[in-house]
Design a protein around this motif. Sequence first.
Motif, mmCIF file in Angstrom:
data_model
loop_
_atom_site.group_PDB
_atom_site.id
_atom_site.type_symbol
_atom_site.label_atom_id
_atom_site.label_comp_id
_atom_site.label_asym_id
_atom_site.label_seq_id
_atom_site.Cartn_x
_atom_site.Cartn_y
_atom_site.Cartn_z
ATOM 1 N N GLY A 29 0.799 -1.217 0.000
ATOM 2 C CA GLY A 29 0.000 0.000 0.000
ATOM 3 C C GLY A 29 0.835 1.272 0.000
ATOM 4 O O GLY A 29 0.302 2.388 0.043
ATOM 5 N N GLU A 30 2.166 1.103 -0.059
ATOM 6 C CA GLU A 30 3.067 2.268 -0.046
ATOM 7 C C GLU A 30 3.000 3.026 -1.369
ATOM 8 O O GLU A 30 2.785 2.436 -2.439
ATOM 9 C CB GLU A 30 4.510 1.831 0.174
ATOM 10 N N ILE A 31 3.219 4.327 -1.301
ATOM 11 C CA ILE A 31 3.362 5.175 -2.482
ATOM 12 C C ILE A 31 4.667 5.952 -2.344
ATOM 13 O O ILE A 31 4.884 6.643 -1.341
ATOM 14 C CB ILE A 31 2.173 6.140 -2.645
ATOM 15 N N LYS A 32 5.557 5.808 -3.334
ATOM 16 C CA LYS A 32 6.836 6.505 -3.300
ATOM 17 C C LYS A 32 6.961 7.339 -4.564
ATOM 18 O O LYS A 32 6.186 7.185 -5.510
ATOM 19 C CB LYS A 32 8.004 5.509 -3.217
ATOM 20 N N GLN A 33 7.981 8.191 -4.608
ATOM 21 C CA GLN A 33 8.218 8.965 -5.817
ATOM 22 C C GLN A 33 9.698 9.277 -5.981
ATOM 23 O O GLN A 33 10.467 9.238 -5.017
ATOM 24 C CB GLN A 33 7.404 10.255 -5.816
ATOM 25 N N ALA A 34 10.090 9.571 -7.231
ATOM 26 C CA ALA A 34 11.484 9.920 -7.541
ATOM 27 C C ALA A 34 11.484 10.881 -8.720
ATOM 28 O O ALA A 34 10.671 10.713 -9.654
ATOM 29 C CB ALA A 34 12.277 8.668 -7.882
ATOM 30 N N PRO A 35 12.357 11.894 -8.724
ATOM 31 C CA PRO A 35 12.424 12.814 -9.875
ATOM 32 C C PRO A 35 12.855 12.077 -11.136
ATOM 33 O O PRO A 35 13.876 11.355 -11.112
ATOM 34 C CB PRO A 35 13.484 13.842 -9.441
ATOM 35 N N ILE A 36 12.131 12.225 -12.220
ATOM 36 C CA ILE A 36 12.475 11.543 -13.468
ATOM 37 C C ILE A 36 13.843 11.976 -13.982
ATOM 38 O O ILE A 36 14.607 11.171 -14.513
ATOM 39 C CB ILE A 36 11.376 11.804 -14.523
ATOM 40 N N GLU A 37 14.211 13.229 -13.783
ATOM 41 C CA GLU A 37 15.494 13.719 -14.300
ATOM 42 C C GLU A 37 16.690 13.040 -13.639
ATOM 43 O O GLU A 37 17.803 13.093 -14.162
ATOM 44 C CB GLU A 37 15.610 15.233 -14.100
ATOM 45 N N ASP A 38 16.489 12.369 -12.492
ATOM 46 C CA ASP A 38 17.591 11.696 -11.802
ATOM 47 C C ASP A 38 17.802 10.258 -12.259
ATOM 48 O O ASP A 38 18.745 9.599 -11.824
ATOM 49 C CB ASP A 38 17.338 11.672 -10.282
ATOM 50 N N ILE A 39 16.921 9.733 -13.124
ATOM 51 C CA ILE A 39 16.928 8.302 -13.448
ATOM 52 C C ILE A 39 17.705 8.042 -14.740
ATOM 53 O O ILE A 39 17.386 8.580 -15.789
ATOM 54 C CB ILE A 39 15.484 7.770 -13.601
ATOM 55 N N GLY A 40 18.745 7.181 -14.654
ATOM 56 C CA GLY A 40 19.520 6.804 -15.838
ATOM 57 C C GLY A 40 19.067 5.480 -16.420
ATOM 58 O O GLY A 40 18.980 5.323 -17.635
ATOM 59 N N ILE A 41 18.804 4.500 -15.550
ATOM 60 C CA ILE A 41 18.350 3.175 -15.985
ATOM 61 C C ILE A 41 17.183 2.763 -15.104
ATOM 62 O O ILE A 41 17.241 2.920 -13.879
ATOM 63 C CB ILE A 41 19.482 2.129 -15.871
#
Length: 297
Positions: A29-41
Amino acid sequence: MIKRTLYFGSPAYLKTTNEQLIIELPDTGEIKQAPIEDIGILILDHQQITITQALMAKLLANNTALVTCDQTHHPTGLLLNLDGNSLQSQKHQAQLEATVPLKKQLWQQTVTAKIANQAALLQLEREEAGYLRQLSKDVKSGDSDNSEAIAAAYYWKRVFPAFLEFRRERYGPAPNQLLNYGYSILRALVARSLVASGMLPTFGIHHRNQYNSYCLADDMMEPYRPYVDKVVCDIIRMNGKFLDMTPKMKQALLAIPAMDVVIDGQKSPLMNAVQRTTASLAKCFEGKTRKLLYPEL
């Protein structure tokens, strides 16, 4: 800036809001997030992952390499941006017009760097490395003597402990699956950097299999393979013969893009070193230099 490698190995719903990757995990039930600009793979390794088209479009616009895996957890697909450089058509043209002598010289440099790094790893593993060091100095243009294969035969007999009785086979017993996994991450990383440097990963300087869409990535990753091998050596040292893939092993392999390497006399994360390698290749195709930059193990 080092881009992040994100791995999903359990059911998840992936979408986007406000330039963020939103991760919903139904099991907890967790919801997390991450900036797309930081993702390489971004690696999708579960059959119950759902991803939205809007998120895929944003990931590709960010030049993120999107890797998909099958039900046996082997990477099977790689999705890349088609528009990764502002001078793309100019750089594509220079790549396609590269002469055969130039390609042979570039392959010579590539094989030389690969064998030198294999020798360095053997030395780190306290194995005799003099033969490979000498072989790395004798590679001819286009590797006409096939020094790469000669080096491989010597290297694979010695790099892992004798009790494993190791033979390098794609679908062979452990630790082949660990090598395959690490190489897949490396391949995605190199292909991503090639696109960012304005090149087509399909057209190689040596590899030319008509069924392979990543021939140039397979060329450029060769001197980086010993770094994956080093991680696998460390895993073997910790686990002996017990080499079924565990989350901890996977975590070690996923950290490969961030491991420190030395390139052109400077310490750098491997991901950044790959970017320097592909940028130097673009300059070679454009006639600005004839030297490829590769790391030294």
